[in-house]
Write an enzyme that holds these catalytic residues in place. Structure first.
Site, PDB file in Angstrom:
ATOM      1  N   HIS A 105     -11.378 -13.923   3.089  1.00  0.00           N
ATOM      2  CA  HIS A 105     -12.592 -13.119   2.908  1.00  0.00           C
ATOM      3  C   HIS A 105     -13.748 -14.013   2.433  1.00  0.00           C
ATOM      4  CE1 HIS A 105      -9.837  -9.383   2.048  1.00  0.00           C
ATOM      5  NE2 HIS A 105      -9.715  -9.847   3.281  1.00  0.00           N
ATOM      6  N   ASP A 165      -6.070 -13.680   8.718  1.00  0.00           N
ATOM      7  CA  ASP A 165      -4.916 -13.577   7.802  1.00  0.00           C
ATOM      8  C   ASP A 165      -3.778 -14.519   8.158  1.00  0.00           C
ATOM      9  OD1 ASP A 165      -5.958 -11.627   6.077  1.00  0.00           O
ATOM     10  OD2 ASP A 165      -5.361 -10.000   7.398  1.00  0.00           O
ATOM     11  N   HIS A 190       0.879  -1.175   0.000  1.00  0.00           N
ATOM     12  CA  HIS A 190       0.000   0.000   0.000  1.00  0.00           C
ATOM     13  C   HIS A 190       0.915   1.223   0.000  1.00  0.00           C
ATOM     14  CE1 HIS A 190      -2.452  -3.006   2.184  1.00  0.00           C
ATOM     15  NE2 HIS A 190      -3.517  -2.358   1.767  1.00  0.00           N
ATOM     16  N   ASP A 243     -11.185 -11.640  10.464  1.00  0.00           N
ATOM     17  CA  ASP A 243     -10.151 -11.816   9.453  1.00  0.00           C
ATOM     18  C   ASP A 243      -8.814 -12.102  10.141  1.00  0.00           C
ATOM     19  OD1 ASP A 243      -8.685 -11.531   7.163  1.00  0.00           O
ATOM     20  OD2 ASP A 243      -9.149  -9.427   6.818  1.00  0.00           O
TER      21      ASP A 243
END
Ligand code: XUL
Ligand code: CO
Length: 455
Positions: free
Chosen positions: A290, A328, A120, A326
């Site tokens: 997701h 991850d 990002h 979530d």
């Protein structure tokens, strides 16, 4: 998910950090097919240059490491402080710290033989007080990253914008009811598309972190979805204007941080893209964590996106389907990896997409070597998944069973229905002639038993 809490900030730590410019575990991870079970610092299944079904393993798998979890993750959670101390990171929001972190990141990827990375905008460079200042920081870091990419021969799989962490985005970015915020997000994306072009990024991702709602009582959903579509149209126009050749991707997620997110799952995003005439310009970046949050099985969105020619890339991680958030985690389930790889191989690969490790080590995994072990384990899991998938495809037993299940649509009136040339009246005539349909077993347990023979 992202976390940006500082790691450590004292003066001694800063002095030490200044010296560290490589990942402080001395290793170049090798392929050792005879490795014992507890030798987890090598690949047992991933042999990058081995040819499988006409392609090198590395070209089927196209692994990528992410900057946010792997190099910005601190182990902080809503109940606890950071646990992951990284000796190269002094916790400061400075260009020097950002550069050192990046240098170590490239050394880490090189040790693993990972050839792609993702970030990002806000992972790699500090944010300033104004757009101009922020962009100046980004430019400096991007130039440095380009040097490192060249040095280590590592390419950019995709970059993206963080349009969710800053307080200005609390009500969304492109779906914000305030046009001023929409415009800021657009300016941020324009800069990142320029960066993507400069860095030769192969894709560009949009994950709509706060593009959703918390209550319908204050929300005009039609206005928000129209805004999001207009935003994407502007992106497509700008992409053409600057000649960016990467694939645009949308990453579906049903919830968190918004209670309800508009990009709920693969089929929701495909319907959105088709509704607004954007389906030729975008594909999907599917993250199985997701998918399971949306209440589907692990490989569901991979299969759905691929079935419509829309599977562009994969954030290969996993959640804990027994939880509602979530997590991850690194993907370590061989059966899931095999089913994902079967779809990927059958669509001819993922290029220009890849398998991006949008995963974080657990906050209790505090050793530096855990970062290596996590990536090695996940790469080997997908390599093994690839080998299994290819065996299943080459044998053809499972695909033939599925084909056979639909074979009544291959001849007679079934074929006419398939080609769109039959009517309801034709179906009535068919039933009058052939009577009631028989019960035909779905053979689920047989298919499950066959799959287990390959694992
Ligand atoms: C959030 C998530 C993001 C995207 C990129 O759950 O997966 O990291 O992959 O913004
Ligand atoms: Co992701």
């Amino acid at each position: 998910m992202l976390s940006f809490a500082p790691t450590s900030g004292d003066a001694n730590a800063k002095m030490e950090c200044a010296k560290i410019t490589s990942f402080p575990v001395d290793i170049k991870v090798q392929f050792k097919p005879d490795a014992k079970p507890d030798d987890v610092m090598c690949f047992k299944y991933y042999n990058p240059t081995e040819i499988i079904m006409g392609k090198q393993m590395k070209d089927w798998l196209r692994f990528s490491a992410c900057c946010w979890h792997t190099f910005r993750g601190t182990g902080a959670d809503p109940f606890g402080f950071p646990t992951l101390t990284r000796p190269w990171d002094d916790g400061s929001n400075t260009i020097d710290n950002a550069k050192r972190r990046l240098k170590v990141a490239f050394d880490f990827m090189d040790k693993l033989g990972i050839k792609y990375w993702t970030f990002h905008d806000r992972d790699i460079a500090p944010e300033g007080d104004t757009l101009e200042e922020t962009n100046r920081c980004l430019d400096e870091i991007v130039d440095y990253a380009l040097q490192l990419m060249k040095e280590k021969d590592i390419k950019l799989l995709w970059n993206t914008c963080n349009l969710f962490a800053h307080s200005r985005y609390m009500n969304g970015a492109s779906t914000n009811p305030d046009f001023h915020v929409f415009a800021y997000a657009a300016a941020q994306v324009k800069k990142s598309l320029d960066i993507a072009t400069k860095m030769g990024s192969e894709n560009f991702v949009f994950w709509g972190g706060r593009e959703g709602y918390h209550t319908l009582l204050n929300t005009n959903v039609r206005s928000e979805l129209d805004q999001m579509a207009k935003f994407f149209k502007m992106v497509v126009a700008y992409k053409k204007k600057i000649g960016f050749t990467g694939q645009l991707l949308i990453e579906p997620k049903p919830k968190e941080p918004s209670k309800h997110q508009y990009d709920y799952d693969a089929m929701t995003v495909i319907a959105f893209l088709k509704t607004y005439g954007l389906d030729n310009d975008f594909k999907l970046n599917i993250e199985p964590n997701h998918t399971t949050l949306a209440g589907h099985c692990y490989e569901h969105d991979i299969v759905m996106a691929s079935a419509y020619g829309m599977l562009g890339s994969v954030d290969s991680n996993t959640g804990s389907p027994d939880l509602g958030w979530d997590t991850d985690q690194f993907p370590m389930d061989v059966k899931s990896a095999a089913l994902v790889m079967k779809t990927i191989v059958q669509q001819g690969g993922l290029t220009p997409g890849g398998l991006n490790f949008d995963c974080k080590v657990r906050r209790e995994s505090t050793d530096l070597e855990d970062m290596l072990i996590a990536h090695i384990g996940a790469m080997d899991c997908f390599a093994r998944g690839l080998r299994i998938a290819v065996k299943i495809i080459e044998d053809g037993i499972m695909d033939e069973a599925v084909r056979e299940r639909y074979s009544t649509f291959e001849s007679g009136l079934g074929a006419k229905v398939k080609s769109g040339t039959a009517s309801l009246d034709d179906c009535v005539d068919f039933i009058l002639k052939n009577g009631n349909p028989k019960l035909i077993s779905g053979k689920q347990e047989k298919m499950e038993a066959i799959l287990n023979r390959y694992l």
